[in-house]
Design a protein around this motif. Structure first.
Motif, PDB file in Angstrom:
ATOM      1  N   GLU A  43     -24.981   2.985   2.905  1.00  0.00           N
ATOM      2  CA  GLU A  43     -26.072   3.664   2.208  1.00  0.00           C
ATOM      3  C   GLU A  43     -25.568   4.796   1.319  1.00  0.00           C
ATOM      4  O   GLU A  43     -26.293   5.273   0.437  1.00  0.00           O
ATOM      5  CB  GLU A  43     -27.077   4.216   3.227  1.00  0.00           C
ATOM      6  CG  GLU A  43     -26.638   5.452   4.013  1.00  0.00           C
ATOM      7  CD  GLU A  43     -25.648   5.186   5.137  1.00  0.00           C
ATOM      8  OE1 GLU A  43     -25.048   4.091   5.156  1.00  0.00           O
ATOM      9  OE2 GLU A  43     -25.469   6.082   5.988  1.00  0.00           O
ATOM     10  N   LYS A  44     -24.335   5.225   1.528  1.00  0.00           N
ATOM     11  CA  LYS A  44     -23.865   6.458   0.871  1.00  0.00           C
ATOM     12  C   LYS A  44     -23.721   6.323  -0.639  1.00  0.00           C
ATOM     13  O   LYS A  44     -24.063   7.227  -1.389  1.00  0.00           O
ATOM     14  CB  LYS A  44     -22.542   6.908   1.501  1.00  0.00           C
ATOM     15  CG  LYS A  44     -22.750   7.280   2.959  1.00  0.00           C
ATOM     16  CD  LYS A  44     -21.817   8.346   3.473  1.00  0.00           C
ATOM     17  CE  LYS A  44     -22.344   8.855   4.818  1.00  0.00           C
ATOM     18  NZ  LYS A  44     -21.279   9.263   5.733  1.00  0.00           N
ATOM     19  N   GLU A  45     -23.194   5.177  -1.075  1.00  0.00           N
ATOM     20  CA  GLU A  45     -23.015   4.979  -2.513  1.00  0.00           C
ATOM     21  C   GLU A  45     -24.370   5.091  -3.221  1.00  0.00           C
ATOM     22  O   GLU A  45     -24.479   5.666  -4.306  1.00  0.00           O
ATOM     23  CB  GLU A  45     -22.391   3.601  -2.777  1.00  0.00           C
ATOM     24  CG  GLU A  45     -21.949   3.400  -4.215  1.00  0.00           C
ATOM     25  CD  GLU A  45     -21.651   1.935  -4.544  1.00  0.00           C
ATOM     26  OE1 GLU A  45     -22.012   1.052  -3.739  1.00  0.00           O
ATOM     27  OE2 GLU A  45     -21.075   1.683  -5.610  1.00  0.00           O
ATOM     28  N   LEU A  46     -25.385   4.522  -2.578  1.00  0.00           N
ATOM     29  CA  LEU A  46     -26.731   4.541  -3.143  1.00  0.00           C
ATOM     30  C   LEU A  46     -27.264   5.967  -3.246  1.00  0.00           C
ATOM     31  O   LEU A  46     -27.734   6.422  -4.306  1.00  0.00           O
ATOM     32  CB  LEU A  46     -27.626   3.717  -2.210  1.00  0.00           C
ATOM     33  CG  LEU A  46     -28.956   3.212  -2.713  1.00  0.00           C
ATOM     34  CD1 LEU A  46     -28.783   2.383  -3.966  1.00  0.00           C
ATOM     35  CD2 LEU A  46     -29.622   2.368  -1.618  1.00  0.00           C
ATOM     36  N   ILE A  47     -27.157   6.701  -2.152  1.00  0.00           N
ATOM     37  CA  ILE A  47     -27.757   8.039  -2.081  1.00  0.00           C
ATOM     38  C   ILE A  47     -27.029   9.028  -2.984  1.00  0.00           C
ATOM     39  O   ILE A  47     -27.641   9.908  -3.578  1.00  0.00           O
ATOM     40  CB  ILE A  47     -27.763   8.526  -0.608  1.00  0.00           C
ATOM     41  CG1 ILE A  47     -28.719   7.655   0.206  1.00  0.00           C
ATOM     42  CG2 ILE A  47     -28.166   9.990  -0.522  1.00  0.00           C
ATOM     43  CD1 ILE A  47     -28.596   7.836   1.703  1.00  0.00           C
ATOM     44  N   THR A  48     -25.688   8.852  -3.096  1.00  0.00           N
ATOM     45  CA  THR A  48     -24.971   9.807  -3.946  1.00  0.00           C
ATOM     46  C   THR A  48     -25.136   9.456  -5.423  1.00  0.00           C
ATOM     47  O   THR A  48     -25.109  10.336  -6.274  1.00  0.00           O
ATOM     48  CB  THR A  48     -23.462   9.855  -3.596  1.00  0.00           C
ATOM     49  OG1 THR A  48     -22.946   8.529  -3.628  1.00  0.00           O
ATOM     50  CG2 THR A  48     -23.242  10.440  -2.214  1.00  0.00           C
ATOM     51  N   THR A  49     -25.328   8.171  -5.730  1.00  0.00           N
ATOM     52  CA  THR A  49     -25.489   7.789  -7.143  1.00  0.00           C
ATOM     53  C   THR A  49     -26.925   8.013  -7.614  1.00  0.00           C
ATOM     54  O   THR A  49     -27.151   8.522  -8.718  1.00  0.00           O
ATOM     55  CB  THR A  49     -25.105   6.301  -7.334  1.00  0.00           C
ATOM     56  OG1 THR A  49     -23.865   6.063  -6.697  1.00  0.00           O
ATOM     57  CG2 THR A  49     -24.976   5.961  -8.819  1.00  0.00           C
ATOM     58  N   LEU A  50     -27.883   7.580  -6.808  1.00  0.00           N
ATOM     59  CA  LEU A  50     -29.307   7.754  -7.162  1.00  0.00           C
ATOM     60  C   LEU A  50     -29.893   8.781  -6.207  1.00  0.00           C
ATOM     61  O   LEU A  50     -30.351   8.434  -5.123  1.00  0.00           O
ATOM     62  CB  LEU A  50     -30.050   6.419  -7.019  1.00  0.00           C
ATOM     63  CG  LEU A  50     -29.474   5.209  -7.753  1.00  0.00           C
ATOM     64  CD1 LEU A  50     -30.259   3.954  -7.394  1.00  0.00           C
ATOM     65  CD2 LEU A  50     -29.501   5.429  -9.264  1.00  0.00           C
TER      66      LEU A  50
END
Lengths: 354, 354
Positions: free
Chosen positions: A129-136
């Motif tokens: 989930e981290k890539e998602l939360i840090t990008t968006l």
């Protein structure tokens, strides 16, 4: 209030059976993003030979879209964006989670900035989930939440819009962030939407990270090893030197996972190690990463091994076996990237062209 | 005394260039056992594009035999039986060293029980002479001796009786048993027979075991790793995670070899580790075990890794990296055996059929 709107992205074995479950449950309007089989699904529908739904012929979800762009322009607010594609952050950018989810978050924001969007990642691995939360950043959209789906299901795409479903769909659904009350509430709602009575099993998962580490016992140790040797699990075990596939590869790799989880305060019980080794020894099965290599496709290497090893490094955990597997599989992943035109190697200078 | 009689068994890149060297040197009657290319060699001879002998066309040794049986029935006493085949003790029995050598030892014994026979093993690995000596006890024949050939040569069979020879032939020849005076004398004689002046290099090797451990630095670490990932050496290095192919695979594997050799009192200098890693990084080359996997052929796994690991076990040496490579490669070797019909696996019981 009207039924929830659900869109499923990813129409492989997992995506189609999940969609069928929710359609059958009848508690949502169900849309699917179907890329390669789009025309076939529109004209003929799905063929699903299912252990739980019988001989399904010509089945279609309520709405079918050709891609994420088209779905996001449908004018619908999607309460649940369910991603069942492979998670390959080092793969083509167009298939990464932020790129797949962004159009939905933008269109949802435009339609109703106050209504909650839940992104459900039904995928392997840890820290996905981290890539998602840090990008968006959630505050930039309508404060969306991200839910974790751990699905165990025996289903495979065997042809065009043709699914073979041999093992009952089991979904654990929960919030990646255990302190996020809205996410928890949304996960519980999704469990209801997903529940197709005696056709499937779904449960709310209070300990998402525990469940993910537990499933990694299998994926980090067994899935990875079969991908290196290119064999189903029983052959990988039986073709080893003495009992070394189990004793010197699977078990130490699983103990590495147990140790990394422990460094975060998560206790994975030893009994699961025996469980995973024993269920796999006598069942002909070729795990996903091995299938990927055989098909020349990229593997979910980073979410299955790369991310656990980052946690290990941060917490000072020794992981000799996982590190070895990762070192070998990174080379193989780059070989697959070269075969897929995602990496270029210059034989004159013997170096990767950046 | 008449010229020595030499028979070369194994007509690959190494065997043909070795034969050409000895033919050119003119100090022996040279016979070859040529299996698959026999008819072609008889009718057309060899085509050799050689960095040292030029464009050789239609070359033939003095005698050509279809197999070991035929050669051993020729009525000739062979002073030197030079084996350049791959050494795969776990492969088909018909290609193991005792089976290849026995007909020659028997016919030589019949022709002249007092004349010495020398078996020259130009092959990779350690302890390769033991299977021969324990199976065919020297006292049962005419007290034959076994010589060690370590050859470094760039030559490949590229077609039917067609060899591409790009790197000068370098042979170190010595006695496996450093206390066997007859073997030492025979090795020195062979060095003379082999010496083709400025066309090749040959030297008497006083420290056979040292030379073999040294060459294993390359074969146990680099050859093995490329076989697992299925890539040439530069790609295997460059496709790794950061510098891990070198730092976490090649170097620790080489240090394992250094430690095993040290347990026998043999000191392999550290400089050779850097040497092997550096020469391989920028030269496009696919090592033999990797080629074997790509061609679906068995690898020389036991002589390159299995035997060193036996020594390690006996002497209590820890070999984490070599053990890991061996565990993976044993599985791959058995996969190759199944593909070649040498092993049967029952998918119903999930076990090997014995």
């Amino acid at each position: 209030m009207s039924k929830a709107n659900v869109v499923v992205v990813g129409a492989g074995g997992v995506g189609v059976v999940s969609s069928l479950s929710m359609y059958h449950a009848g508690k949502c309007e169900l849309s699917m993003v179907v890329r390669s089989d789009y025309d076939h699904v529109l004209s003929e529908g799905y063929t699903i030979d299912s252990c739980d739904y019988g001989e399904v012929r010509g089945w279609r979800p309520h709405n079918v879209y050709r891609d994420v762009e088209e779905a996001s322009k449908s004018g619908k607010f999607f309460d649940y964006i369910v991603i069942t594609t492979k998670n390959i952050p080092d793969g083509p950018r167009s298939s990464t989670m932020p790129v797949l989810c962004k159009p939905f978050l933008e269109s949802n924001s435009n339609i109703d900035p106050d209504r909650l969007t839940s992104i459900v990642l039904i995928q392997n691995g840890i820290d996905i989930e981290k890539e998602l939360i840090t990008t968006l950043k959630p505050e930039d959209y309508n404060n969306y939440v991200v839910l974790s789906g751990v699905e165990i299901v025996g289903s495979t795409k065997v042809g065009k819009a043709h699914i073979k479903h041999v093992g009952t769909d089991n979904l654990s659904i929960g919030a990646f962030d255990p302190d996020d009350k809205r996410a928890i509430e949304s996960a519980k709602k999704f469990a209801v939407i997903y529940d197709a009575g005696d056709k499937n099993h779904v449960e709310f998962d209070e300990r998402v990270r525990y469940s993910r580490w537990k499933k990694l016992l299998y994926n980090a140790a067994i899935n990875t090893t079969t991908a290196i040797v290119g064999l189903d699990v029983p052959r990988t075990i039986e073709f080893g030197y003495e009992d070394h596939t189990k004793s010197a590869l699977f078990l130490p790799a699983m103990h590495d996972i147990v140790n990394i989880a422990a460094s975060e305060g998560i206790v994975i019980e030893e009994k699961f190690i025996d469980f995973f080794v024993n269920i796999s020894a006598k069942r002909m099965f070729t795990p996903s990463m091995c299938v990927d290599v055989q098909k020349g496709q990229l593997m979910e290497l980073e979410v299955i091994l790369g991310n656990p090893l980052k946690v290990a490094k941060q917490n000072g955990v020794e992981t000799p076996t996982l590190t070895f597997l990762y070192n070998i599989l990174t080379i193989i992943q780059n070989k697959l990237k070269e075969q897929n035109g995602l990496l270029k190697f210059d034989e004159k200078t013997c170096s990767i062209i950046h």
